[in-house]
Every structure is written in C-alpha cells, then in structure tokens.
Write an enzyme that holds these catalytic residues in place. Sequence first.
Site, PDB file in Angstrom:
ATOM      1  N   GLU A 188      -1.092   2.221   8.410  1.00 50.78           N
ATOM      2  CA  GLU A 188      -2.226   1.923   9.291  1.00 50.78           C
ATOM      3  C   GLU A 188      -1.913   0.765  10.231  1.00 50.78           C
ATOM      4  O   GLU A 188      -2.532   0.623  11.285  1.00 50.78           O
ATOM      5  CB  GLU A 188      -3.480   1.586   8.449  1.00 50.78           C
ATOM      6  N   GLY A 200       3.848   0.572   2.412  1.00 48.77           N
ATOM      7  CA  GLY A 200       4.717  -0.519   1.991  1.00 48.77           C
ATOM      8  C   GLY A 200       5.437  -0.229   0.688  1.00 48.77           C
ATOM      9  O   GLY A 200       6.657  -0.409   0.579  1.00 48.77           O
ATOM     10  N   GLY A 212       0.847  -1.191   0.000  1.00 47.41           N
ATOM     11  CA  GLY A 212       0.000   0.000   0.000  1.00 47.41           C
ATOM     12  C   GLY A 212       0.880   1.238   0.000  1.00 47.41           C
ATOM     13  O   GLY A 212       2.063   1.171  -0.333  1.00 47.41           O
ATOM     14  N   LEU A 259      -3.456   9.038   4.210  1.00 42.71           N
ATOM     15  CA  LEU A 259      -2.526   9.022   3.083  1.00 42.71           C
ATOM     16  C   LEU A 259      -1.222   9.690   3.495  1.00 42.71           C
ATOM     17  O   LEU A 259      -0.127   9.223   3.179  1.00 42.71           O
ATOM     18  CB  LEU A 259      -3.139   9.751   1.885  1.00 42.71           C
ATOM     19  N   ARG A 261      -8.952   9.595  13.656  1.00 47.51           N
ATOM     20  CA  ARG A 261      -8.142  10.120  12.561  1.00 47.51           C
ATOM     21  C   ARG A 261      -8.927  11.180  11.805  1.00 47.51           C
ATOM     22  O   ARG A 261     -10.111  10.998  11.531  1.00 47.51           O
ATOM     23  CB  ARG A 261      -7.746   8.993  11.612  1.00 47.51           C
ATOM     24  N   ARG A 305     -16.117  12.980  12.232  1.00 46.08           N
ATOM     25  CA  ARG A 305     -16.705  11.691  11.898  1.00 46.08           C
ATOM     26  C   ARG A 305     -17.324  10.970  13.092  1.00 46.08           C
ATOM     27  O   ARG A 305     -18.425  10.427  12.993  1.00 46.08           O
ATOM     28  CB  ARG A 305     -15.623  10.786  11.288  1.00 46.08           C
TER      29      ARG A 305
END
Lengths: 251, 224, 647
Positions: free
Chosen positions: C433, C46, C43, C449, C443, C338
């Site tokens: 993550e 990585g 991702g 990102l 978050r 959120r």
Amino acid sequence: MDKDINIKVKVWRQNGPKDKGHFETYPLENISQGSSFLEMLDILNEQLINEGKEPVVFDHDCREGICGMCSLYINGHPHGPDQGITTCQLHMRRFNDGDTITVEPWRSAGFPIIKDLMVDRTAFDKIMQAGGYVSVNTGGVPDANAIPIPRHDAEMAMDAAACIGCGACVAACKNGSAMLFVSAKVSQLALLPQGRVERKQRAKAMVAKMDELGFGNCTNTGACEVECPKNISITNIARLNREFLKAKFAD
Amino acid sequence: MSWLIKSSIGRKFVQSISGLFLILFLLFHMSMNLVLIFSYDSYNFIANEVLGANWWAVAATGVLALGFVFHILYGVFLTLQNRKARGKDRYASASKTKTTWSSQNMFVLGLFILLFLGLHLYQMWYQMQFKELLGIEGFRHDSAQLTAEVFSSLWVVIVYELAFLSLWFHLTHGFWSALHTVGWNNTVWMKRIKVIGNVFSTIVCLGFAIVPIAVYLGYSNLLG
Amino acid sequence: MNKINSKIPEGPLAEKWTNYKNHQKLVNPANKRRLDIIVVGTGLAGASAAASLGELGFNVLNFCIQDSPRRAHSIAAQGGINAAKNYPNDGDSVYRLFYDTIKGGDYRAREANVYRLAEVSNSIIDQCVAQGVPFAREYGGLLDNRSFGGAQVSRTFYARGQTGQQLLLGAYSALSRAVHRKQVKLYTRYEMVDLVIIDGRARGIIARNLVTGKLERFAAHAVVIATGGYGNTFFLSTNAMTSNGSAAWQCYKRGAYFANPCMAQIHPTCIPVHGEFQSKLTLMSESLRNDGRIWVPKKLEDAQAIREGKLKPTDIREEDRDYYLERRYPAFGNLVPRDVASRAAKERCDAGYGVGNTGLAVYLDFADAIHRLGRDVVEARYGNLFQMYEKIVDDNPYETPMMIYPAIHYTMGGIWVDYELMTSIPGLFAIGEANFSDHGANRLGASALMQGLADGYFVLPYTIQNYLADQINVPRFKTDAPEFDTVEKEINDRIDRLMSIRGKHSVDHIHKELGHVMWDFVGMGRDAEGLRTAIEKLKEVKKDFWTNLRIPGNKETLNVELEKALRLADFIEIGELMAHDALDREESCGGHFRLEHQTPEGEALRHDDQFSYVSCWEYRGEDQDPVMYKEPLNYEFVVRQQRNYKS
C-alpha cells in the site's frame, strides 16, 4: 440504553522493567457506556496529559480484535469480563456507575513488563521461529489444488489458526504456561498435509523453545480456553501432547 | 530419555502415567476393602495369603511405592516450576476465570492426601506387612480385627472420610487430565472422558468411604 | 524533457514481465551474502519481501513498529484475495482479472503493472497453500471461491472472515523461518524516523528504538519501504492506531516523488461514529451488501424523529423507505462499487435524511433476507459480523437494521515507483500500500492482499536484483559516515523542538482537528473552494501543532506521545499535499470526486483528455510549493469507458 457513568480506574503504574510498580486510582466522570474500554483509557490519558502527568502506557493497535496487540487484566479477567473478545472490543456498558475497575498488565515470567501495562511478548515470536512454519521457499511450489484436503481437516486447522497471539492464555494460567498458543500452531500444521512432513521436528522444537523461555507446565486447568478471545480449544493441547510424545518415542 | 525430566510435556507424561497407575491401584484397593463389609475371613485371607510378606506382594509394594514417589516428586517439581513461571508479581484482583476448583488445587489436595497416607500407612501397613518383613514384635495377622479397631474411633473415621473427599476432587481432575496429557483426547471425547472420570472417581471414593462408616456403625462382616 | 521514467518493458502486454525477467541482471549467490537490504514494515508486503529476499541469500534487516511482525494491519483484512485461477470454470483469466482491476481503478493505473499483478496472482495462492494457510475448501477437498464487488466471476479465495490474518500469518511464518536461519534480522518496536542518502542512493535509515527512545543507525545497499498507507491522516479511519504515513513522507522529503496523494478510498460499510471520544472506525465486511438492503426514510420528518429517538426504524412503513441505491442504480442495486455506494450515502445524509443520533448513518436492513432465507441462513453467512456489531453498538441486527456510514479505508496514492518498484531515489524501493502503483483511483475488494503479496513474494525479489547487480563491489557501509551524522542531527533537532513546545494540547486533540478538516473538505465530495479552505485551515492546524502541543515525559525513554507527535507532524503535511493534489486534479475519478465534475445524474466524470496521468509530486523545501511532474498513462491495450452501474 447507554448512559454516562462515573467510575474509578485503579491502574498499575511501573516506570520500567526494574521499577517496583504500584497502583494509582484515577476518577473518571461522564464516560459514555457506548465508548470502548480503550477509548476510556484514551480519555484518562487525555486527562493526565492535561494535568501535566505522564499518560498510562498500554499496547493496542487494530482496535478491532484481530491484531492481538491489546492485553490488560481487567477485574480478574484477561481481556475483561466479556467472553470471546479482546480488550479493544470490550465496551463500557459492561460496567456500572460507581465501579472501581482494576487494570493490570499480563503477569507471567515469560512476559516481563516494559512499562505500566505494556509487556514484552517476544517470547511468542521466538517460539514461532523455532518451528512454527512449513519449510518452503518462495516459488517452486505445487499448484494450490494439487493436494485435496478434507473440508473437516481444513476447518479444524482454521479453528486453530484463528489464534491471534495475544498471550491471554499465559496471563490466565496459574502456571504461566504457553501450551494453548503453541498447540494452536502445531495443530494447524499437523492437520494439513503441507505441515505433516515436519510434524515431529516442529513439535519438539517449539516445545523445547517454550520450555527454555520459562513458561510453566500445563496442568489442564482450562483457564486459557475460557479466556481465549478466539475460543481456541484445549483439545489442541491434547493434540500437541500426542504429536510431541509420538515424536519422542519415534527417536 | 532425559526428555522425561527436561521437557515440560515429558514431565507431565511421567506425572500422568504414574497417576494412571495409582488410579488402577486405587480400584484394586477399594475392591479389596469392600470385602470387609461382607466377610472378615475373606478379608483376612486376602490380607495375609494373597498379600502379606509374599515375594510378589513385596515386589508389588515396591512398584507401588515407586509410583507414589514419582507422582509426589514430580508433583512437587512441577508445582515449584509453575510458581516460578507465574512470575514474582501476582494479580491484585483475584482471578474470576471460571475453572473447576479441583484443577486449581491439585497440589493442595495431593498434599492433604499425602498426610493422610502417612497416617494410613502407620495404622495399617506398618502394623502388618512392614513388621512381618522386618520381624518386629507385634505384627498383626488379624487384618479385619485391626481395621475394626482403627475405625472404632470417630476422629479416624472423619479424617479418612475427608481424605476420600479430597481424593474425589483430586481424581475428578486427575483422571481426564492424565488422559489429556498422554494425548488421548479430542473434541468429541472431551465430554465423555470427563463424565467417565467423574463416574469412576465417585465409584472409587464411595467404595472407600463406605468401609470406615460401616465398621464404625457395626455394619461390617455381614456374612459372618 | 520528462523527468519521469517508468521503465516499462517493451513488447506485448502479456510478455512484458517474462521479457523483463529473461533479460534483467541477477546477483550470484556468493555476492548476495555481501549485500544488505533494509525492509521497513512486516505487513503482507514487508514480511513476504523480507522472507523471500532472505531465502535468496541477501542479508535482510527487517523493522517492525509493533511488538511482533504478526500485528501488522494487513491482519485485519476480512474478505479475501483475488487470483485468476479459474477453478470454478466461469471464464476467468489473467486478462479478465487485469481488465477488472484497471476498470475498477477508473483507468488511472499503469497497464503493465496491473497485468503483471494479475499474472502472478495464481502463484500467490500456490505459495500460501504450501505454507499451510487454511483457505476455505469444498467437500471434495479443493479450494472454494466466492464473488466480490466489481467482477462477474468468482475468483476470491478466503479463510472465513479472516483472510488477511491467515495470509499475514503465512508470510510471518516464512519470515520466522528466515529469522531462525539467520537470513533476516528482526527489529521489533522500532520506528523508522528518516532515510539516509549517500551519493544520491538510499543507503540506510535512522530508526527510533521505541522502548529506549534512542535513535539508532542502520546501513544497507538498498532500502525497501513497506509501511502501508496514510489513511490515518483523517484521524478516524479503519486503519490501526499505529498505521502512519511517516516513512513514506520521510522518503518524499528526501526526494522520492509522491504519486496521486489525493486518491483515498472510502469504504461504505463502517459502523458510524458515535461520539467525540471515538478512536477508530470498525469496518463491516463488504459482503454484507450481498443480502442487506440500504435505505433511509423518505420523509424528512421521519428522519428527524428517528434522530430524536421518537421513532424506531421498524416503525417506518415500507412505502416510506427510500432504498436509494436500488432506486438510483437498478442494475447493480446495493452492490455498486465502494466509491459509488459511499457517495450516495453522504448525499442522502447531507440532504437531511440521515439516521442515528448524529444524522450521519444509513440503514443496512436484513429483514428481507431473513424473511427470504430464514434466520439460520443469515446467521450462517454473517453471524460473526452481526455479533461484532452487537458488541459495539448494543443493537441486535436480526431485529433492528444495522447503521452504517462510510469511512476512510485505504490509500491508492503513495510513493511513486517505476515498473521495478524503485522510487525516484536509486536504491529506494516501495511495495504494498505504501506505493501507488496498481489500483489507480479506486481499489477493488480483495485486491490489496493480492498486491501486497505479489510485490513481496514475486516482483521485488526479481527487480531489486537488477539494481543490486551493480552494487556487488560496494563494500558494507559504516554507520559513522557524515551523512548519518547529518540526518541524525536533523531528526534529533526535530524531536527537541517538539519536546520544547510545552503547550496545552495533546497530540490526539490536534489530530482530531486535522481529521475534521480533512473529512469536511478533502473527504468524499471535494470542490475547489473547499480545498482552498482546507489548505488555509491546515496551515492553522500546523501552527496550532507547532505552538500548542504538549508532550509529557522525556525523549530518550518509551514515550508514546512523542511517537504520535512525530507521526502527526507528517500527517498534517500529507494532508496539505492531498489537498493540493485534489485541487489540481480537476476531474472526478474513483475515490477522488470533484463536485464540479459530475454527470447530470451525479456520477463521477473523468476527463481522459486532460488528466490521464499520474501526478508525481516533488518536495522542494519547507516553505516552497511542491512541483508536479506528470507520468502519462498511455492505454495501449484497453479502451477506456465511463463506468456505468445503472443498466
């Protein structure tokens, strides 16, 4: 209004790359039209497992149309009969009670079958490794705003960059050509100043790798563009041709 | 220049350039044919004096033949490769992708046109330039008369008309496709080039198609 | 003595990272070639780490569960990436980005880490632009920014609604280049199944080749875990189908501490569940809340009628609608963070005002926006999202309000790491993550990102050298060491045990059971009683799994059910640890909401005096309770406050 429908799915079963493969037809009852196509396959697999049979193997991951992992050639269309979406976004309301749905893997020499509906698309990675990048190391790069890029160019680059590498273009093409995929990356980088430095080398290297891996010659049928879930334009192929020819004539 | 054989775009480039060259030839050939409708004399003049067994005409024929050879050989070459790239197994469900019919059938159309070409060359070119060059008995100077004779039988006219129809399909895809392959296209010009291609193909094929019908029905040599 | 050493450098906040870099140990180029690094995951974290480490000259082995690195689920991030560039001249700075992130995380993140994150954020944007990432631009050719929740400035860079995709493809292209230059060796369709430790240091992994089904051994001088979060513990989440917590869990079982497992983020705007067959939840971008108004009917009988299909939302008169976010939070309205928006939706649905056929949905209405701005403007802003919604739900959001409901989206918890991103096992690192480090208890949008790329491009390539500098004399490892034998035998036994159950339930069947328990008792609102119930129920799920599971096929072949079973075995245990941690943390903070700990108005109530620490759990064996160590969070630079979105 979504109803429950009874359908038959005719699925390609192939135990491994060397197995001959054949179709199996499975009846499925009370499938909600509100379920996605892959959820329908989940239900089929649940049914198969409960009957002690091996489930159908198919590639899928994000299930929201962006990872490019799902494939499937459904009733004569890569990613099914709906336009501008991937298989995972296809819903059963596109089908009617009593339908027999034919599900096949991508078929192309460049994408050998691994098992059932799963194919090997590492060829795309190899093409990318041949030159689908700007040669910069981490760090030591100029400020992001050092080079202004006309908005129109950035937008066109983004149009090309939207490719998800699913391979529907190859699957749709009667020539098994990967030109739409390659041209999208070459276009994106040729449209941006960062990518222009290596444009010649990139076009030559990526096309050479594409040819080496056994993809066919593009004959501009436009099938790739029609079936592309991200609506990548074949004008990118014209740009790739231009980039490649310029590079070759410059040699 | 080995890339013209080894790379896919190189091969396509040869196919496009030879195709575009043949398109130019078709335009010329079609214009010449139309003369027949107006005047047998002018037609004979073009056939014998301008073309005939002159060195320039022979040279042009050679170049033209080369164009055909490349276009045909590369067409076969590309098609064979593409069949291989498609893989051994075919889809069981027929493709429902919406594309133009001609784009999917360029090879078949080309093949039909090639067969027609054999007939055409035998009926026309062999009787005129070829026999004249090799000094074979019975070569024809009266091109207009020869044409009139050939198109007096109905089956010939039908075969020719079918060939022109195939040519029309071949050209409607071939014209824009050739320009696309040499990189001469973008989002703005895509539609325009396709329209220009269709108009061009229609004019050329209509131009060709008129002549056999006119001859068969006796409407040629209007100016005497 | 405290076992936790977070290795935070001395000095003022703004100088810590510079000081660290100035004094850390480095590895010279000749020695880099002799050192192998395993990176698991491709991702954002990585791929960027593997590419960057490869460029530096290390020998990198990179593993990917899908058929290509480009499929990693980072690709699905929509909104954008934050950076403190201050291009719009609206007063942004590294400190403000740091402060917003700390505050958004409800003061449960480490100051030094978050500051470093804000500090390197600008370099990320530079790097991505250099790679050819087509960020949105102004007509003048310079980069455009937009605003996102939890911030007063516009600092979010974006590429349409596909920022994650473009950033991942950027990292993937860097990785592809490194593979081409033979700096990285890529293993696709491989899944890590265990960690190998030799003499107390992480020295390799066992991975299962998913195509052949064979177990393979890989040795290295260091192992980097970049395998994302464990949101799929809930079965239904916005995560991809193969997203899993197993690599992290294997590390935990081999001795790495697991930090704040209970902290999971629930995203308020997802398309609601529509049936038992549902396989995953689709996120609708947070940006929709900029113009959409969220409401439910005011009257219970109206809600009832809608659920039964007798009334349509457009039949409900204006005065009979309850715009509950605007009512409860006049200052922020529909734009509350959120966690707050999610809880408010659940509260209304639990009280019986929910809509949709399940009653688990609320309306997100664009009628006002269309009236105010015109349909064209709304279409320009959200057209693609509306289209996606219509494809899935078969409703036209221009005419009838969208239905949304919260869903599990991201896990702030993860493997514990120190300032160097090294876990409690020497030589084992965790990034993105998969680690716990930067987001605290919640978050902010557009920060995932940023963190993934920060770790991979600009933090790990430095800090890992500080560890590897001592390893230059350690020769390459052979994979026939007895430690590899032992671990491989253990995993083989585990697989055999799974294959031999031959019960009657599919993996998905049991996974759904797990999901129900987690959502009902370890979801948005938790209390002690419910969590104890969850712990009991999870034992039953576990028993069901180990006695009733059925896996068709063989182990040494491509076997998707076996892959899923291995992951589910771990998910069940992760669920247990989440419940334990949630029970232990007797306060509400960010994504962790304990019903017993709320203000009279129903807001999250932190207890800084008791819980200002990171919970670090240590595995103690199959039938033992884990032990918890505390890493105190000493706030030296920021004053903690109650988050307030009302006025």
